[in-house]
Write a protein that holds these residues in place. Structure first.
Motif, PDB file in Angstrom:
ATOM      1  N   VAL A  59      27.505  27.757  24.997  1.00 18.33           N
ATOM      2  CA  VAL A  59      27.891  26.601  24.071  1.00 18.33           C
ATOM      3  C   VAL A  59      26.579  25.688  23.958  1.00 18.33           C
ATOM      4  N   ASN A  60      25.964  25.777  22.815  1.00 20.74           N
ATOM      5  CA  ASN A  60      24.668  25.067  22.337  1.00 20.74           C
ATOM      6  C   ASN A  60      25.390  23.689  21.966  1.00 20.74           C
ATOM      7  N   ILE A  61      24.467  22.563  22.307  1.00 16.09           N
ATOM      8  CA  ILE A  61      24.802  21.234  21.947  1.00 16.09           C
ATOM      9  C   ILE A  61      23.611  21.008  20.885  1.00 16.09           C
ATOM     10  N   ALA A  62      24.027  20.200  19.757  1.00 10.51           N
ATOM     11  CA  ALA A  62      23.124  20.228  18.569  1.00 10.51           C
ATOM     12  C   ALA A  62      23.739  19.280  17.501  1.00 10.51           C
ATOM     13  N   PHE A  63      22.680  18.560  16.915  1.00  8.13           N
ATOM     14  CA  PHE A  63      23.117  17.729  15.974  1.00  8.13           C
ATOM     15  C   PHE A  63      23.461  18.825  14.783  1.00  8.13           C
ATOM     16  N   GLU A  64      24.440  18.208  13.895  1.00  4.59           N
ATOM     17  CA  GLU A  64      25.147  19.139  13.064  1.00  4.59           C
ATOM     18  C   GLU A  64      23.881  19.280  11.786  1.00  4.59           C
ATOM     19  N   ASN A  65      22.753  18.818  11.449  1.00  8.42           N
ATOM     20  CA  ASN A  65      21.713  19.055  10.606  1.00  8.42           C
ATOM     21  C   ASN A  65      20.456  18.940  11.238  1.00  8.42           C
ATOM     22  N   SER A  66      20.092  17.877  11.392  1.00 10.61           N
ATOM     23  CA  SER A  66      18.707  17.359  12.256  1.00 10.61           C
ATOM     24  C   SER A  66      18.829  16.271  12.832  1.00 10.61           C
ATOM     25  N   ALA A  67      18.121  15.755  13.977  1.00  9.91           N
ATOM     26  CA  ALA A  67      18.466  14.767  14.299  1.00  9.91           C
ATOM     27  C   ALA A  67      17.984  13.529  13.532  1.00  9.91           C
ATOM     28  N   ASP A  68      16.949  13.439  12.772  1.00  7.72           N
ATOM     29  CA  ASP A  68      16.647  12.397  11.999  1.00  7.72           C
ATOM     30  C   ASP A  68      17.469  12.300  10.707  1.00  7.72           C
ATOM     31  N   LYS A  69      18.161  13.228  10.025  1.00  6.09           N
ATOM     32  CA  LYS A  69      19.184  13.106   9.054  1.00  6.09           C
ATOM     33  C   LYS A  69      20.435  12.576   9.586  1.00  6.09           C
ATOM     34  N   ASP A  70      20.889  13.137  10.591  1.00  8.66           N
ATOM     35  CA  ASP A  70      22.375  12.767  11.150  1.00  8.66           C
ATOM     36  C   ASP A  70      22.347  11.374  11.550  1.00  8.66           C
ATOM     37  N   LEU A  71      21.190  10.988  12.319  1.00  5.49           N
ATOM     38  CA  LEU A  71      21.056   9.764  13.044  1.00  5.49           C
ATOM     39  C   LEU A  71      20.970   8.483  11.819  1.00  5.49           C
TER      40      LEU A  71
END
Length: 343
Positions: A59-71
């Motif tokens: 199971v990979n842990i990841a942001f849905e899109n990218s860190a900068d966009k999601d945050l």
């Protein structure tokens, strides 16, 4: 036939890999409506966060899109009203690894991020989180979900705490952000001066920038314990300060009194035992007018006296202390590994 086998193998690999998306649903509301823009600078050397196993699935842990966009989307969704500050979140590292034991696994998270306010003269440091967390499969089999939640909680705590803090006076160009910790350290007067100013320092920032509260004089009781600082009719308890300097010697306030602050080429540090920083029964230790009560006469109770009273200092010198550094960016303790653990 080979194409069919390859297709089946590829599908098996895909089915064994899952993704736990970081759920940025915790509130980061800026209740003072002080922020106008929210920018994320992702300077992580590795944009991949990491993975853990759930049964036979990775199971990979990841942001849905990218860190900068999601945050950034997270902030703007939470905050509709705007102020006048340009807020910057600097991501330095988010890393997850799995430590597999014989009958269990431990998911380990490391996260480092900082906040700044951008002004005309550059980026002004506000606050930092440099922390680690662990989750054991003995507690929950859903390591990925728990670690994902911890990422959200740590970032939310960093952002919300930053709203209330005063930015540093030093402005940095964007080219120096990658080395901001070193650059800011070189600017701190407390690490360079040979003569310290007597007085009280109510915050870590005033201490590291060497700016005591003006006009206050430190008073001691009959035992030589510093109790308070006085300026005319105004009195401030020593226990309400971050640190103080008395006769040119700096002292750090800790839960059971205060201890001397030392300096070396790495920075500032104190020598303490675990029970001094984290007393099990802190209700037995109280500051009365800035003095220490409840433990005077015990070994721990001599800490506050040790720097000024020679006999108390001799008694405490027999105690095995550990060097604990003071973080120049936050004022927090940097605890060494296995702090307080006996061999």
């Amino acid at each position: 036939m080979k194409k069919i086998l390859f297709f089946l193998f590829f599908c098996t690999i895909l089915s064994a890999q899952k993704t736990e998306t970081i759920d940025l649903s915790k509130s980061i509301r800026d209740r003072s409506n002080s922020v106008k823009t929210f920018t994320v600078i992702d300077q992580r050397p590795n944009k991949e966060i990491g993975s853990v196993m759930y049964h036979k699935d990775q199971v990979n842990i990841a942001f849905e899109n990218s860190a900068d966009k999601d945050l950034q989307d997270w902030f703007y969704k939470e905050n509709k009203e705007r102020g006048n500050k340009d807020f910057v979140l600097l991501l330095e590292n988010i890393e997850i690894i799995e430590d597999k034991k014989e009958k269990s696994s431990i998911g380990k998270l490391k996260l480092t991020a900082s906040t700044f306010i951008k002004k005309e003269d550059g980026y002004h440091f506000v606050y930092r989180k440099d922390t680690a967390a662990t989750v054991s499969s003995r507690v929950t089999p859903y390591l990925a979900q728990s670690l994902s939640k911890k990422i959200t909680l740590i970032l939310a705590d960093l952002i919300k705490n930053s709203y209330q803090k005063t930015p540093w006076e030093y402005g940095l160009p964007e080219s120096e952000l990658k080395d901001y910790a070193v650059v800011l350290k070189e600017k701190l007067n407390i690490l360079k001066t040979d003569s310290l100013k007597d007085g009280i320092y109510k915050s870590y920032y005033s201490f590291f920038t060497h700016n005591p509260e003006p006009g206050f004089v430190i008073e001691t009781n009959k035992k030589g314990v510093a109790t308070r600082a006085v300026k005319g009719d105004e009195k401030i308890s020593i226990g309400n300060c971050y640190a103080f300097v008395y006769n040119g010697v700096p002292y750090k306030i800790i839960p059971v009194g205060y201890v001397e602050i030392f300096r070396d080429e790495e920075g500032l540090f104190i020598e303490v035992k675990k029970e001094e920083l984290f007393p099990e029964n802190s209700s037995n230790v109280v500051f009365i007018g800035g003095g220490v009560a409840g433990l005077i006469g015990s070994i721990v109770g001599t800490i506050a006296v040790s720097a000024i009273d020679a006999s108390a200092a001799k008694k405490r010198s027999a105690m095995a202390g550990t060097e604990v550094s003071l973080d120049h960016l936050t004022g927090h303790y940097i605890l060494p590994e296995n702090f307080g653990k006996t061999k």
